[in-house]
Design a protein around this motif. Sequence first.
Motif, short mmCIF file in Angstrom:
data_model
loop_
_atom_site.label_atom_id
_atom_site.label_comp_id
_atom_site.label_asym_id
_atom_site.label_seq_id
_atom_site.Cartn_x
_atom_site.Cartn_y
_atom_site.Cartn_z
N TRP A 1 -54.10 -32.84 13.62
CA TRP A 1 -55.18 -32.36 12.76
C TRP A 1 -56.55 -32.72 13.34
CZ3 TRP A 1 -52.65 -34.48 7.67
CH2 TRP A 1 -51.50 -33.72 7.38
N LEU A 2 -56.64 -33.90 13.94
CA LEU A 2 -57.90 -34.27 14.61
C LEU A 2 -58.21 -33.33 15.77
CD1 LEU A 2 -57.77 -38.18 14.78
CD2 LEU A 2 -59.52 -36.80 13.68
N VAL A 3 -57.21 -33.02 16.56
CA VAL A 3 -57.40 -32.09 17.68
C VAL A 3 -57.84 -30.73 17.16
CG1 VAL A 3 -56.21 -30.85 19.54
CG2 VAL A 3 -55.81 -33.30 19.22
N ALA A 4 -57.18 -30.25 16.12
CA ALA A 4 -57.54 -28.95 15.54
C ALA A 4 -58.96 -28.96 14.98
CB ALA A 4 -56.54 -28.57 14.44
N GLU B 1 -65.34 -28.65 20.14
CA GLU B 1 -65.26 -29.90 20.88
C GLU B 1 -63.90 -30.00 21.56
OE1 GLU B 1 -67.73 -31.99 21.24
OE2 GLU B 1 -69.05 -30.99 19.81
N THR B 2 -63.82 -30.83 22.56
CA THR B 2 -62.57 -31.06 23.27
C THR B 2 -62.04 -32.44 22.90
OG1 THR B 2 -63.33 -29.72 25.11
CG2 THR B 2 -61.49 -31.21 25.54
N LEU B 3 -60.81 -32.47 22.44
CA LEU B 3 -60.13 -33.73 22.14
C LEU B 3 -58.66 -33.50 22.46
CD1 LEU B 3 -60.04 -36.61 20.93
CD2 LEU B 3 -59.71 -35.54 18.69
N ASP B 4 -58.15 -34.22 23.46
CA ASP B 4 -56.75 -34.00 23.80
C ASP B 4 -55.86 -34.81 22.86
OD1 ASP B 4 -55.57 -36.51 25.46
OD2 ASP B 4 -57.70 -36.25 25.91
N TYR B 5 -54.64 -34.33 22.75
CA TYR B 5 -53.67 -34.89 21.81
C TYR B 5 -53.40 -36.37 22.05
CZ TYR B 5 -49.23 -35.30 19.27
OH TYR B 5 -48.21 -35.70 18.43
N GLU B 6 -53.24 -36.78 23.30
CA GLU B 6 -52.94 -38.19 23.58
C GLU B 6 -54.11 -39.10 23.17
OE1 GLU B 6 -50.00 -39.52 24.16
OE2 GLU B 6 -49.26 -37.46 24.04
N GLU C 1 -53.84 -41.99 20.36
CA GLU C 1 -54.25 -43.38 20.59
C GLU C 1 -55.21 -43.85 19.50
OE1 GLU C 1 -56.13 -46.17 24.11
OE2 GLU C 1 -55.00 -44.36 24.65
N TYR C 2 -56.08 -42.96 19.07
CA TYR C 2 -57.00 -43.29 17.98
C TYR C 2 -56.23 -43.56 16.68
CZ TYR C 2 -60.69 -42.85 14.49
OH TYR C 2 -61.53 -43.08 13.44
N VAL C 3 -55.30 -42.68 16.35
CA VAL C 3 -54.53 -42.80 15.11
C VAL C 3 -53.63 -44.03 15.14
CG1 VAL C 3 -52.71 -41.73 13.72
CG2 VAL C 3 -54.67 -40.37 14.48
N TYR C 4 -52.95 -44.25 16.25
CA TYR C 4 -52.00 -45.36 16.36
C TYR C 4 -52.68 -46.70 16.68
CZ TYR C 4 -47.90 -42.33 16.13
OH TYR C 4 -46.92 -41.46 15.72
#
Length: 106
Positions: free
Chosen positions: A49-52, A59-64, A68-71
Motif C-alpha cells: 500500500w505504501l508503494v501504491a 514518487e518512486t518507492l520500491d517494495y523492499e 524494511e520501513y514497515v518491518y
Amino acid sequence: MQHLDDSTRTELEAAAFRRLLHHLDEHKEVQNIELMILADFCRNCLSKWLVAAAEERGETLDYETAREYVYGMPYSEWKSLYQAEATPEQQAAFEARQAAKQEKGQ
C-alpha cells in the motif's frame, strides 16, 4: 473528522499509521498469516500500500524499501528472527478465507 482541514487530517492519519507500525513492532509474535486470516491484511500488504501510494503521487518507492520501513529491519532478517511456519490449522483457515472471498467475487 470532516471538520478538520486536509493537512490536519493527513497528519493525524500519518500519526495513526506510525502508531500501527509501532504496535505491530511491539507484537512480533503476531504472525502475518494470523493477520491475513482475521483482518485480510498483513505487514506485507502495508508495504504494498505504501508503494501504491507513492506511485499515485508520482514518487518512486520500491517494495523492499517499503518492507524494511514497515518491518523496522530487512524482511529477510525479520523473517528469520520472528516468522514461524504456518500451522496446518492456520493454512486451512487462510485457504477458507480466500475461498470465501472468491465466492463473494472479491
